[in-house]
Design an enzyme around this catalytic site. Structure first.
Site, short mmCIF file in Angstrom:
data_model
loop_
_atom_site.label_atom_id
_atom_site.label_comp_id
_atom_site.label_asym_id
_atom_site.label_seq_id
_atom_site.Cartn_x
_atom_site.Cartn_y
_atom_site.Cartn_z
N GLU A 151 14.05 20.81 -72.78
CA GLU A 151 12.80 21.40 -71.84
C GLU A 151 12.81 20.65 -70.41
O GLU A 151 13.08 19.60 -70.27
CB GLU A 151 11.52 21.08 -72.55
N PHE A 152 12.66 21.48 -69.55
CA PHE A 152 12.70 20.51 -68.16
C PHE A 152 11.51 20.66 -67.38
O PHE A 152 11.37 20.39 -66.23
CB PHE A 152 13.77 21.41 -67.26
N ASN A 211 18.02 14.35 -66.06
CA ASN A 211 17.22 13.42 -65.78
C ASN A 211 17.90 12.11 -65.18
O ASN A 211 17.13 11.66 -64.08
CB ASN A 211 16.53 13.08 -67.15
N LEU A 253 13.76 13.26 -52.94
CA LEU A 253 14.29 12.37 -51.94
C LEU A 253 13.15 11.56 -51.39
O LEU A 253 13.21 11.30 -50.04
CB LEU A 253 15.32 13.00 -51.02
N GLY A 260 8.48 6.74 -62.32
CA GLY A 260 7.84 6.26 -63.65
C GLY A 260 7.73 7.74 -64.72
O GLY A 260 8.32 8.64 -64.53
N CYS A 263 9.58 10.49 -69.12
CA CYS A 263 10.79 10.69 -69.24
C CYS A 263 11.91 9.99 -68.59
O CYS A 263 12.71 9.22 -69.37
CB CYS A 263 10.71 12.35 -68.75
P1 NAD Z 1 3.46 13.48 -76.70
O1 NAD Z 1 3.46 12.44 -77.11
O2 NAD Z 1 2.57 14.13 -75.57
O3 NAD Z 1 3.48 14.80 -77.91
C1 NAD Z 1 3.81 14.94 -78.94
C2 NAD Z 1 2.96 15.07 -80.11
O4 NAD Z 1 3.86 15.27 -81.48
C3 NAD Z 1 1.85 14.29 -80.40
O5 NAD Z 1 0.76 14.90 -80.37
C4 NAD Z 1 2.21 13.68 -82.02
O6 NAD Z 1 1.06 13.66 -82.84
C5 NAD Z 1 3.07 15.08 -82.49
N1 NAD Z 1 3.78 14.88 -83.60
C6 NAD Z 1 4.47 13.90 -84.11
N2 NAD Z 1 5.31 13.75 -85.11
C7 NAD Z 1 4.69 14.81 -85.49
C8 NAD Z 1 4.97 15.74 -86.95
N3 NAD Z 1 5.72 15.28 -87.90
N4 NAD Z 1 4.23 16.71 -87.12
C9 NAD Z 1 3.42 17.33 -85.97
N5 NAD Z 1 3.08 16.65 -85.02
C10 NAD Z 1 3.85 15.62 -84.96
O7 NAD Z 1 5.21 13.95 -76.12
P2 NAD Z 1 5.54 14.96 -75.08
O8 NAD Z 1 5.34 14.33 -73.67
O9 NAD Z 1 5.10 16.22 -75.28
O10 NAD Z 1 7.21 14.96 -75.34
C11 NAD Z 1 7.74 15.50 -76.50
C12 NAD Z 1 9.27 15.56 -76.26
O11 NAD Z 1 9.54 16.36 -75.18
C13 NAD Z 1 9.78 14.24 -75.89
O12 NAD Z 1 11.23 14.24 -76.50
C14 NAD Z 1 10.17 14.32 -74.48
O13 NAD Z 1 11.17 13.35 -73.87
C15 NAD Z 1 10.32 15.85 -73.93
N6 NAD Z 1 10.04 16.03 -72.96
C16 NAD Z 1 8.77 15.72 -72.40
C17 NAD Z 1 8.33 16.18 -70.97
C18 NAD Z 1 7.01 15.81 -70.32
O14 NAD Z 1 7.00 16.19 -68.99
N7 NAD Z 1 6.18 15.11 -71.12
C19 NAD Z 1 9.40 17.07 -70.17
C20 NAD Z 1 10.26 17.54 -71.01
C21 NAD Z 1 10.73 17.07 -72.07
C1 UDX Z 2 10.65 14.84 -65.00
C2 UDX Z 2 11.43 15.98 -64.99
O1 UDX Z 2 11.41 16.16 -63.29
C3 UDX Z 2 11.34 16.98 -65.82
O2 UDX Z 2 12.45 18.01 -65.39
C4 UDX Z 2 11.70 16.65 -67.15
O3 UDX Z 2 11.54 17.54 -68.00
C5 UDX Z 2 10.41 15.47 -67.32
O4 UDX Z 2 10.66 14.43 -66.60
P1 UDX Z 2 8.13 14.48 -64.78
O5 UDX Z 2 8.31 12.88 -65.18
O6 UDX Z 2 6.93 15.13 -65.19
O7 UDX Z 2 9.55 15.25 -64.83
O8 UDX Z 2 7.72 14.08 -63.32
P2 UDX Z 2 8.65 14.27 -61.85
O9 UDX Z 2 7.99 15.04 -60.79
O10 UDX Z 2 10.15 14.32 -62.05
O11 UDX Z 2 8.39 12.79 -61.28
C6 UDX Z 2 9.18 11.47 -62.25
C7 UDX Z 2 8.84 10.18 -61.35
O12 UDX Z 2 9.44 10.34 -60.16
C8 UDX Z 2 7.33 10.17 -60.95
O13 UDX Z 2 6.92 8.65 -61.06
C9 UDX Z 2 7.22 10.39 -59.27
O14 UDX Z 2 6.29 9.77 -58.53
C10 UDX Z 2 8.95 9.98 -59.22
N1 UDX Z 2 9.43 10.86 -57.86
C11 UDX Z 2 9.75 12.03 -57.94
C12 UDX Z 2 9.51 10.02 -56.71
O15 UDX Z 2 9.29 8.80 -56.63
N2 UDX Z 2 10.00 10.70 -55.61
C13 UDX Z 2 10.63 11.84 -55.74
O16 UDX Z 2 11.12 12.68 -54.74
C14 UDX Z 2 10.33 12.75 -56.95
#
Ligand code: NAD
Ligand code: UDX
Length: 438
Positions: A151-152, A211, A253, A260, A263
């Site tokens: 997922e992106f 990433n 940029l 932070g 991810c």
């Molecule tokens: P999150 O911590 O917000 O959510 C994960 C959820 O999974 C929690 O609510 C937890 O209770 C649940 N869980 C864990 N084990 C379980 C099980 N066995 N059965 C049912 N539920 C269970 O995490 P997130 O931020 O949604 O990230 C999930 C994944 O997606 C990670 O690998 C992350 O790297 C990836 N990802 C995150 C983002 C983002 O922006 N947060 C973007 C792209 C990819």
């Molecule tokens: C990122 C990826 O963009 C997304 O594709 C992936 O699925 C999850 O991780 P996210 O962490 O939600 O998404 O936010 P993003 O907008 O990418 O920002 C990440 C960090 O980089 C933030 O702390 C943001 O402030 C910083 N950032 C981003 C900068 O400092 N400068 C920039 O130009 C862009």
């Protein structure tokens, strides 16, 4: 189609709600009962713009359900997405895959009929192989195909990103799974999002490479910002000047306090670890991680310098705590390290964030939280913008100047034109720009 999301967090909940909005029947499963109970009652556990409405609409339409019963949900599913967390493993920085593998075992015990199991979580190369092995070991009769579909989406823009992605990556060579995944993504495909089919391991690597590249791009401009400050150039114009070159592109940029979030920090480190394991080090990413780690404390030093070299007993007001705007997510937020460093140097820190304060209160003991920018600015020796929420884009500097002890503004996101701040008698400190003012 009947889809199941295992994990109702930032990714599972947004993806589940969006798939339902496209007409699929979706059950989001989570093991945290209070979360599922809240969702059933229409309470969204995270702040993500637009999510409340889309969840509500699809719940009312009967296409989106919430459950803690993984077995019942999986039994009739066509596709089961694993969207659980993959945090950094304590101690070594590898991705902690225990939640993914636990989910795989539970799914294996419940599947009936041909089911496509999709890892949507960000997982290191080879995880799909292990998920498949676990499923076959747990239930040798299971008829499954294991697919990688990273997922992106970005937090804060998650729904738009999910519904109109730049691409959809699907890692499988199984003909039946390819057909099922085409069907799952048909609505997005109709939105003209390209579907990229590839091998499972390639798909897993694409996510980390994407990433890492973006993290590297941010880190590059941050180092150019430091240089710009030294040589008397303006990093924003440098970013524009290079970004207009289509081979470089203007996005990611923006110089700032370092990346932070949930991810980039963990995924860059996990990629470094995988590469080391395979004896094929990714030195650019190793440098990216190291440079970004030092940046947050460097930002604290910038604030100390703006306060005349000493913050002992001084009040520093922090605007914005979450790692980026439009989210309540505090994971790896630069504010955490910056505030810690200021407090280590004896500063009295007051802070405000529109959505992040509930989480921040747990993470930042010793910090005083206020209700808005003006409350925390009262009597402050410096006002520091850490996260660029919209509500900080039109600050009343005349009012702030009257409230503060010293009119010092540190703009770690370069939100303001320098003159707009200095004309109210402030000293302005940006990132990668010349300091100016009274
Ligand atoms: P999150 O911590 O917000 O959510 C994960 C959820 O999974 C929690 O609510 C937890 O209770 C649940 N869980 C864990 N084990 C379980 C099980 N066995 N059965 C049912 N539920 C269970 O995490 P997130 O931020 O949604 O990230 C999930 C994944 O997606 C990670 O690998 C992350 O790297 C990836 N990802 C995150 C983002 C983002 O922006 N947060 C973007 C792209 C990819
Ligand atoms: C990122 C990826 O963009 C997304 O594709 C992936 O699925 C999850 O991780 P996210 O962490 O939600 O998404 O936010 P993003 O907008 O990418 O920002 C990440 C960090 O980089 C933030 O702390 C943001 O402030 C910083 N950032 C981003 C900068 O400092 N400068 C920039 O130009 C862009």
């Amino acid at each position: 189609m009947r889809l199941v999301m295992i994990g109702a967090g930032y990714v599972g909940l947004v993806s589940g709600a969006c798939f339902a909005d496209f007409g699929h029947d979706v059950i989001c499963v989570d093991k945290i009962e209070s979360k599922i109970e809240a969702l059933r009652n229409g309470v969204i556990p995270i702040f993500e713009p637009g999510l409340q409405k889309i969840v509500e609409d699809n719940q009312n339409a009967g296409r989106l359900q919430f459950s803690t019963d993984i077995a019942a949900a999986v039994r009739d599913a066509d596709v089961v997405f694993i969207a659980v967390g993959t945090p950094s493993r304590r101690g070594d920085g590898h991705a902690d895959l225990s939640y993914v593998y636990a989910a795989a075992r539970e799914i294996a015990l419940a599947v009936t009929g041909f089911t496509v199991i999709v890892t949507k979580s960000t997982v290191p190369v080879g995880t799909g192989d292990e998920v498949e092995r676990i499923i076959r070991e747990t239930n040798p009769a299971a008829d499954v195909a294991v697919v990688s579909n990273p997922e992106f989406l970005r937090e804060g823009a998650a729904i738009a990103d999910f519904k109109r992605p730049d691409r959809i990556v699907i890692g499988t060579e199984d003909a039946r799974a390819i057909e099922v995944m085409r069907e799952v993504y048909r609505p997005l495909y109709l939105n003209e999002a390209p579907l990229l089919f590839c091998e499972r391991r390639t798909s897993e690597l694409i996510k980390y490479a994407a990433n890492a590249f973006l993290a590297m791009k941010i880190t590059f401009i941050n180092e150019i910002a430091d240089l710009a400050e030294r040589v008397g150039a303006d990093v924003q114009k440098v970013a524009k000047g290079i970004g207009l070159d289509k081979r470089i592109g203007g996005k990611f940029l923006h110089a700032g306090p370092g990346y932070g979030g949930s991810c980039f920090p963990k995924d860059t480190v996990a990629l470094v670890k995988t590469a080391q394991d395979y004896d094929s080090p990714v030195r650019l990413i190793e440098a990216t991680v190291a440079v970004n780690d030092t940046r947050k404390r460097a930002m604290a030093r910038k604030i100390v310098a703006a306060c005349g070299g000493d913050v002992r007993g001084k009040k520093v007001a922090i605007l914005g705590l979450t790692f980026k705007p439009n989210t309540d997510d505090m994971r790896e937020a630069p504010s955490l390290a910056i505030i810690q460093a200021l407090q280590d140097n004896g500063a009295i820190v007051h802070a405000y964030d529109p959505e992040g304060m509930a989480a921040a209160k747990e993470l930042l003991p010793g910090t005083t939280f206020g209700k808005d920018a003006y409350e925390i600015a009262e009597g402050a020796d410096a006002l520091v913008l850490v996260t660029e929420w919209d509500e900080f884009r039109a600050l009343d500097f005349r009012r702030l100047g009257n409230l503060m002890t010293s009119a010092v503004f540190v703009d770690l996101r370069n939100v303001y034109p320098v003159r707009e701040v200095t004309r109210h008698g402030f000293i302005y400190h940006g990132v990668g720009r010349r300091n100016s003012g009274a």
